[in-house]
Design a protein around this motif. Structure first.
Motif, PDB file in Angstrom:
ATOM      1  N   ALA A   1       0.841  -1.208   0.000  1.00 26.34           N
ATOM      2  CA  ALA A   1       0.000   0.000   0.000  1.00 26.34           C
ATOM      3  C   ALA A   1       0.871   1.251   0.000  1.00 26.34           C
ATOM      4  O   ALA A   1       0.593   2.217  -0.722  1.00 26.34           O
ATOM      5  CB  ALA A   1      -0.930  -0.019   1.204  1.00 26.34           C
ATOM      6  N   GLU A   2       1.946   1.222   0.788  1.00 30.28           N
ATOM      7  CA  GLU A   2       2.844   2.387   0.835  1.00 30.28           C
ATOM      8  C   GLU A   2       3.550   2.596  -0.486  1.00 30.28           C
ATOM      9  O   GLU A   2       3.694   3.720  -0.965  1.00 30.28           O
ATOM     10  CB  GLU A   2       3.902   2.193   1.925  1.00 30.28           C
ATOM     11  CG  GLU A   2       3.332   2.375   3.296  1.00 30.28           C
ATOM     12  CD  GLU A   2       4.395   2.788   4.321  1.00 30.28           C
ATOM     13  OE1 GLU A   2       5.541   3.111   3.916  1.00 30.28           O
ATOM     14  OE2 GLU A   2       4.061   2.783   5.509  1.00 30.28           O
ATOM     15  N   LEU A   3       4.015   1.499  -1.057  1.00 34.19           N
ATOM     16  CA  LEU A   3       4.741   1.592  -2.322  1.00 34.19           C
ATOM     17  C   LEU A   3       3.813   2.108  -3.426  1.00 34.19           C
ATOM     18  O   LEU A   3       4.195   2.955  -4.239  1.00 34.19           O
ATOM     19  CB  LEU A   3       5.308   0.208  -2.684  1.00 34.19           C
ATOM     20  CG  LEU A   3       6.159   0.081  -3.932  1.00 34.19           C
ATOM     21  CD1 LEU A   3       7.344   1.048  -3.898  1.00 34.19           C
ATOM     22  CD2 LEU A   3       6.683  -1.359  -4.074  1.00 34.19           C
ATOM     23  N   TYR A   4       2.583   1.615  -3.419  1.00 38.58           N
ATOM     24  CA  TYR A   4       1.596   2.059  -4.418  1.00 38.58           C
ATOM     25  C   TYR A   4       1.361   3.565  -4.281  1.00 38.58           C
ATOM     26  O   TYR A   4       1.372   4.302  -5.272  1.00 38.58           O
ATOM     27  CB  TYR A   4       0.287   1.287  -4.227  1.00 38.58           C
ATOM     28  CG  TYR A   4      -0.764   1.634  -5.253  1.00 38.58           C
ATOM     29  CD1 TYR A   4      -0.815   0.958  -6.468  1.00 38.58           C
ATOM     30  CD2 TYR A   4      -1.692   2.651  -5.018  1.00 38.58           C
ATOM     31  CE1 TYR A   4      -1.768   1.280  -7.425  1.00 38.58           C
ATOM     32  CE2 TYR A   4      -2.649   2.986  -5.972  1.00 38.58           C
ATOM     33  CZ  TYR A   4      -2.682   2.287  -7.169  1.00 38.58           C
ATOM     34  OH  TYR A   4      -3.615   2.612  -8.113  1.00 38.58           O
ATOM     35  N   ALA A   5       1.155   4.013  -3.037  1.00 40.16           N
ATOM     36  CA  ALA A   5       0.894   5.438  -2.791  1.00 40.16           C
ATOM     37  C   ALA A   5       2.090   6.273  -3.259  1.00 40.16           C
ATOM     38  O   ALA A   5       1.915   7.335  -3.876  1.00 40.16           O
ATOM     39  CB  ALA A   5       0.618   5.672  -1.309  1.00 40.16           C
ATOM     40  N   ALA A   6       3.304   5.793  -2.998  1.00 41.23           N
ATOM     41  CA  ALA A   6       4.497   6.537  -3.407  1.00 41.23           C
ATOM     42  C   ALA A   6       4.605   6.593  -4.929  1.00 41.23           C
ATOM     43  O   ALA A   6       4.942   7.643  -5.502  1.00 41.23           O
ATOM     44  CB  ALA A   6       5.743   5.886  -2.808  1.00 41.23           C
ATOM     45  N   LEU A   7       4.290   5.491  -5.606  1.00 41.44           N
ATOM     46  CA  LEU A   7       4.373   5.468  -7.079  1.00 41.44           C
ATOM     47  C   LEU A   7       3.358   6.438  -7.685  1.00 41.44           C
ATOM     48  O   LEU A   7       3.631   7.108  -8.677  1.00 41.44           O
ATOM     49  CB  LEU A   7       4.123   4.048  -7.602  1.00 41.44           C
ATOM     50  CG  LEU A   7       5.299   3.078  -7.487  1.00 41.44           C
ATOM     51  CD1 LEU A   7       4.857   1.640  -7.776  1.00 41.44           C
ATOM     52  CD2 LEU A   7       6.437   3.477  -8.428  1.00 41.44           C
TER      53      LEU A   7
END
Ligand SMILES: *Cc1c(COP(=O)(O)O)cnc(C)c1O
Length: 362
Positions: free
Chosen positions: A280-286
């Protein structure tokens, strides 16, 4: 032009000659975010305990051909409904191969959506079967109408549905999957390689449909090195599939190690739960990066679109910075301009994001 009668060209089937071998790049010392592996090692005391178990293993003996203890444990861990049978494979890839071999007859069709896991096509070709790939809708959901029409027209022996799908990360609507199962004249194999990263499953629905099988693997949950997959379903089907299995396909080290690891299922569950949070964090950052469009994922990886024509260069720039991901641009079609990153540890994800930001501005 006649080839030397003893050359491979005279004997190897033309469709095999036309294939290119599946290429896996050597990661060297790079941060490895290309193959959907669990990034976490075991704590040292647990490794010692495992090595004690291995010390008991008799390498001079053939393995238990039906891997009874492991099979029982897997039935519990994977919540296989009572009355369903399991066949184990040397990775789920081997089970896909057994399925194909069991139905392989000239002119038969294996069907799957596109894009999806490349082994379905490769194994269909190894087995001399025809492969029908059906484009997914624009949002990578199942295009049920197209699929039902193709099923009617081509009468596939097996339909593979990766649930969630690789390399898109999409979880198909369960109603759409059900419509495919109901329409299929043959088998539907729901491939749940990414089960640890989603709440959805068809495992509990085995038996509701006579032509449904569920495929699982321990690879993505943290045991990729063991090579162990399982196929679950009604014994009418699995009894037949089991006939093409080579007798000792699950070696003694894998049987002992998997059994041990599954006694520590809580540790693997914690790791996969952490990976879901980090996804979820990686998705938000992307999503915050200019020109980058991530696709929603229910798996332990994220597919993302890069600015047109830049995927190859971004992939190479990441590699030069020591981060290996997967370049899907060469696959073309709907995957043009797409890269796929596996969710790693928070540090690895951070290093990937830093390298990507740097590559995007330069
Ligand atoms: C990775 C993957 C597999 C292969 O798993 P192994 O058990 O390691 O052979 C099967 N299906 C899908 C959809 C995958 O992504």
């Amino acid at each position: 032009m006649s080839a030397d009668p003893r050359s491979p060209l005279s004997w190897v089937r033309p469709e095999i000659q036309a294939l290119t071998a599946y290429h896996v790049p050597d990661p060297g010392n790079m941060i490895k975010l290309d193959a959907m592996e669990n990034p976490y090692r075991w704590p040292e005391p647990l490794i010692d305990e495992w090595l004690d178990v291995l010390r008991q293993v008799e390498l001079n003996r053939y393995p238990d051909p039906s891997a009874r203890s492991l099979t029982e444990r897997l039935k519990q861990v994977m919540q296989v409904p009572a009355g369903m049978q399991l066949v184990l494979g040397n990775g789920s890839d081997e089970l896909i191969q057994m399925l194909a071999l069991a139905v392989a007859e000239r002119g038969r069709v294996i069907m799957a959506p596109d894009p999806t896991f490349v082994m379905y096509r490769m194994i269909a070709e190894f087995a001399g079967l025809q492969y029908a790939s059906l484009p997914l809708a624009n949002d990578f959901s199942l295009d049920v109408e197209t699929m039902l029409a193709a099923i009617e027209a081509q009468q596939p022996a097996i339909i593979f549905l990766a649930y969630p799908n690789n390399p898109t990360g999409t979880l198909f609507e369960s109603d759409a999957v059900e419509a495919v199962i109901r329409a299929a004249p043959g088998l539907v194999v729901v491939d749940e390689a990414y089960a640890p990263f989603t709440d959805a499953t068809f495992m509990s629905r085995l038996g509701e449909f006579s032509n449904l099988l569920v495929l699982r693997t321990v690879s993505k949950m943290g045991l990729a090195g063991l090579r162990l997959g399982l196929l679950a379903g009604p014994s009418e089907w699995l009894g037949e599939i089991d006939k093409v299995r080579l007798p000792y396909n699950i070696n003694v080290l894998t049987q002992a190690s998997a059994l041990f690891a599954l006694q520590h299922q809580d540790m693997l569950d914690k790791q996969t739960a952490q990976i879901r949070l980090d996804r979820a964090e990686l998705y938000a950052a992307l999503e915050t990066l200019d020109g980058i469009e991530p696709y929603p994922s229910e798996a332990n990886f994220i597919l993302f679109k890069t600015p047109a024509g830049q995927a190859d260069a971004l992939f190479e720039a990441l590699k030069a910075d020591g981060v290996l991901i997967k370049n899907l641009n060469p696959a073309g079609g709907r995957l043009k301009d797409c890269l796929r990153v596996t969710v790693g540890t928070p540090d690895e994800n951070g290093a990937f994001l830093a390298a990507l930001r740097k590559a995007l501005v330069s």
